[in-house]
Design a protein around this motif. Structure first.
Motif, PDB file in Angstrom:
ATOM      1  N   ILE A 162      39.198  38.003  34.455  1.00  0.00           N
ATOM      2  CA  ILE A 162      39.954  37.099  35.310  1.00  0.00           C
ATOM      3  C   ILE A 162      41.291  36.688  34.708  1.00  0.00           C
ATOM      4  O   ILE A 162      42.302  36.583  35.416  1.00  0.00           O
ATOM      5  N   LYS A 163      41.339  36.484  33.384  1.00  0.00           N
ATOM      6  CA  LYS A 163      42.620  36.133  32.754  1.00  0.00           C
ATOM      7  C   LYS A 163      43.611  37.280  32.898  1.00  0.00           C
ATOM      8  O   LYS A 163      44.785  37.072  33.226  1.00  0.00           O
ATOM      9  N   VAL A 191      47.821  40.625  39.098  1.00  0.00           N
ATOM     10  CA  VAL A 191      48.625  39.890  40.089  1.00  0.00           C
ATOM     11  C   VAL A 191      50.096  39.924  39.692  1.00  0.00           C
ATOM     12  O   VAL A 191      50.980  40.156  40.526  1.00  0.00           O
ATOM     13  N   SER A 219      39.368  40.943  40.335  1.00  0.00           N
ATOM     14  CA  SER A 219      38.389  40.809  39.271  1.00  0.00           C
ATOM     15  C   SER A 219      37.005  41.248  39.748  1.00  0.00           C
ATOM     16  O   SER A 219      36.278  41.946  39.035  1.00  0.00           O
ATOM     17  N   SER A 242      43.461  39.615  35.159  1.00  0.00           N
ATOM     18  CA  SER A 242      43.741  39.786  36.578  1.00  0.00           C
ATOM     19  C   SER A 242      44.857  38.853  37.035  1.00  0.00           C
ATOM     20  O   SER A 242      45.762  39.255  37.772  1.00  0.00           O
ATOM     21  N   ARG A 243      44.801  37.604  36.566  1.00  0.00           N
ATOM     22  CA  ARG A 243      45.851  36.645  36.936  1.00  0.00           C
ATOM     23  C   ARG A 243      47.210  37.064  36.376  1.00  0.00           C
ATOM     24  O   ARG A 243      48.220  37.048  37.073  1.00  0.00           O
ATOM     25  N   SER A 255      48.173  33.567  44.935  1.00  0.00           N
ATOM     26  CA  SER A 255      47.910  34.514  43.855  1.00  0.00           C
ATOM     27  C   SER A 255      46.490  34.408  43.304  1.00  0.00           C
ATOM     28  O   SER A 255      45.903  35.402  42.867  1.00  0.00           O
ATOM     29  N   GLU A 256      45.912  33.212  43.308  1.00  0.00           N
ATOM     30  CA  GLU A 256      44.567  33.067  42.759  1.00  0.00           C
ATOM     31  C   GLU A 256      43.536  33.841  43.581  1.00  0.00           C
ATOM     32  O   GLU A 256      42.590  34.407  43.026  1.00  0.00           O
ATOM     33  N   ALA A 268      43.741  37.350  42.399  1.00  0.00           N
ATOM     34  CA  ALA A 268      43.163  37.514  41.065  1.00  0.00           C
ATOM     35  C   ALA A 268      41.645  37.588  41.136  1.00  0.00           C
ATOM     36  O   ALA A 268      41.019  38.466  40.514  1.00  0.00           O
ATOM     37  N   GLU A 298      36.092  33.969  31.063  1.00  0.00           N
ATOM     38  CA  GLU A 298      37.445  33.657  30.612  1.00  0.00           C
ATOM     39  C   GLU A 298      37.650  34.219  29.209  1.00  0.00           C
ATOM     40  O   GLU A 298      36.711  34.333  28.418  1.00  0.00           O
TER      41      GLU A 298
END
Length: 476
Positions: free
Chosen positions: A96-97, A104, A89, A99-100, A81-82, A85, A314
């Protein structure tokens, strides 16, 4: 990325028939983050041929075997998953937060929902004592997916089609193709037979049009603009293939006088989420006259406190819009709002302070909007909120329905009877009330120029099925 320039056809990573490089731009930096290749007719034909050859055998694979492969796909998806993400992104600018968690998470959530629905679904139904109705896969399906929620839409299309026995050719958006390449790697790692899933990168005028018109494609499922949806429908008409469309929206958020401040803030926050790049965003806030000034004040507060920053940063903020083309379109529409007399009360033209590079847009609020203004009619697909006043429930319903779109509308009131009454009269495929999200497997889709068909859960599975009536089923 190892397979960025390649296509996934018949269980193999293959080079394009003719190289046609296309840059993938990071919207936070305006720099090239990766290079893909756009496919041509030969690549499209090869992918469709592989799907066609695989259909007869895949369509009769037992349900239990398909379930096992889909569970393996979910396992691979979660383990990697990372990668997804980071890719999303970079390619479309989701922080990114977010996106995760959301980009995802939307894919895995829908995949889990399809597994539950598929496990419970019956493909043979009794009609009378001697007649049976069979649900059978439609055949080869072309999936054309957008850039704004890449995994959400890929999973909503590919997984149900393959689950019910169809074979697939996926064309991800050329603007956000990297997550599509990674998803193809997931399908390969999960062990689906060759030809069941195929992926060709390309643009709408090329591979998209070729798939839409292809005589060996039985169905096209498309998510994107209403303009592109019309073109796909016309291209598909000559072969009379089924077309499922999930298109634009211009959602109305009806805020009644008895709504609390939390719900007033929610409407603005929900509009700016994903930098306004969601077809179901509540971009028209309709506020009852007695609380109009308060709701407007809170919307402005939300806009002014919404942080805008690079996708790699972040934290809880919104990122850039996806491309220079999209940025310029949004700027033009903000200017049109000003020119047509809407009152600009937050945001406006240009980038936010401190950002001189990247496709960043200020969270923008227009007050005193009328429903004939361009900002109230067109889908802006950016963080732009239009606020307008209504006096009566009837007027609110009339304004909400006065749009060519009909995807998602919103209602804010603690009055249960009013909420139900208004929801019944709103012409949209979905009505969200009081910030209550939809359940897993809920049908996603719209009325009017927001498209046709439904995605998610049982409805999403049935979208890819034909209905066959068989008489004399019972033994004589």
């Amino acid at each position: 990325m190892q397979n960025a320039r390649n296509f996934y056809i018949n269980g193999q990573w293959v080079a394009p028939a003719e190289a046609n490089d296309f840059p993938v731009i990071d919207p936070s930096t305006e720099e090239v983050s990766e290079t893909i290749s756009l496919g041509g007719q030969a690549d499209t034909d090869a992918a469709v041929a592989a799907a066609r050859a695989a259909f007869d055998s895949w369509s009769v694979v037992p349900k239990a075997e398909k379930m096992a492969l889909l569970r393996k796909l979910l396992e691979v998806y979660n383990a990697r998953s990372e990668e997804l993400a980071v890719a999303m992104s970079k390619e479309m600018g989701a922080p990114i937060k977010m996106s995760r968690a959301a980009q995802v998470g939307a894919g895995s959530w829908h995949l889990e929902g399809f597994l539950k629905a598929f496990e419970e679904m019956s493909f043979e139904r009794d009609f009378t004592g001697s007649e049976k109705t069979l649900l059978e896969p439609i055949g080869v399906c072309a999936m054309i997916t957008p850039w704004n929620w890449p995994m959400n839409q890929i999973v909503l299309k590919v997984v149900p089609a393959i689950a019910v026995g169809c074979t697939v050719v996926l064309k991800p958006s050329e603007i956000s193709p990297l997550s599509g390449v990674i998803f193809a790697e997931f399908m390969d790692e999960a062990g689906f037979p060759p030809g069941v899933f195929n992926m060709v990168n390309g643009d709408g005028a090329g591979v998209g049009s070729q798939l839409s018109a292809h005589e060996d494609v039985e169905m096209v499922s498309f998510t994107g603009s209403s303009r592109a949806g019309r073109l796909i429908s016309k291209a598909a008409a000559d072969t009379l293939k089924r077309v499922s469309l999930e298109l634009g929206g211009k959602g109305a958020n009806i805020v009644f006088a008895d709504a609390d401040e939390k719900m007033m803030r929610y409407g603005a926050d929900r509009c700016f989420r994903n930098s306004g790049q969601s077809c179901n965003a509540p971009t028209r806030m309709l506020v009852e006259a007695s609380v109009y000034d308060k709701a407007l004040e809170l919307a402005v507060e939300v806009a002014n406190t919404t942080h805008v920053g690079p996708a790699s940063e972040e934290g809880k903020h919104i990122g850039p819009v996806v491309s220079e083309l999209q940025y310029n379109k949004i700027q033009d529409l903000i200017q049109k709002g000003i020119d047509e007399g809407a009152r600009l009360v937050a945001g406006g033209l240009g980038r936010p302070d401190g950002l001189n590079r990247g496709y960043f847009v200020k969270p923008t609020v227009f007050a005193d909007v009328t429903n004939d203004m361009t900002v109230a009619r067109e889908e802006i697909f950016g963080p732009v909120l239009s606020v307008m006043k209504f006096e009566t429930e009837e007027e609110a319903i009339r304004i909400a329905n006065d749009t060519p779109y009909g995807l998602t509308n919103y209602i804010q009131t603690p009055d249960t009877e009013k909420r139900r009454r208004v929801a019944r009269r709103l012409r949209s495929g979905m009505v969200e009330t009081n910030g209550q999200g939809f359940a897993q497997g809920s049908p996603f889709g719209g009325y009017k120029q927001s498209g046709n068909g439904r995605e998610g859960g049982t409805w999403g599975l049935e979208e890819f099925l034909e209905v066959k009536a068989v008489s004399g089923w019972a033994a004589e």
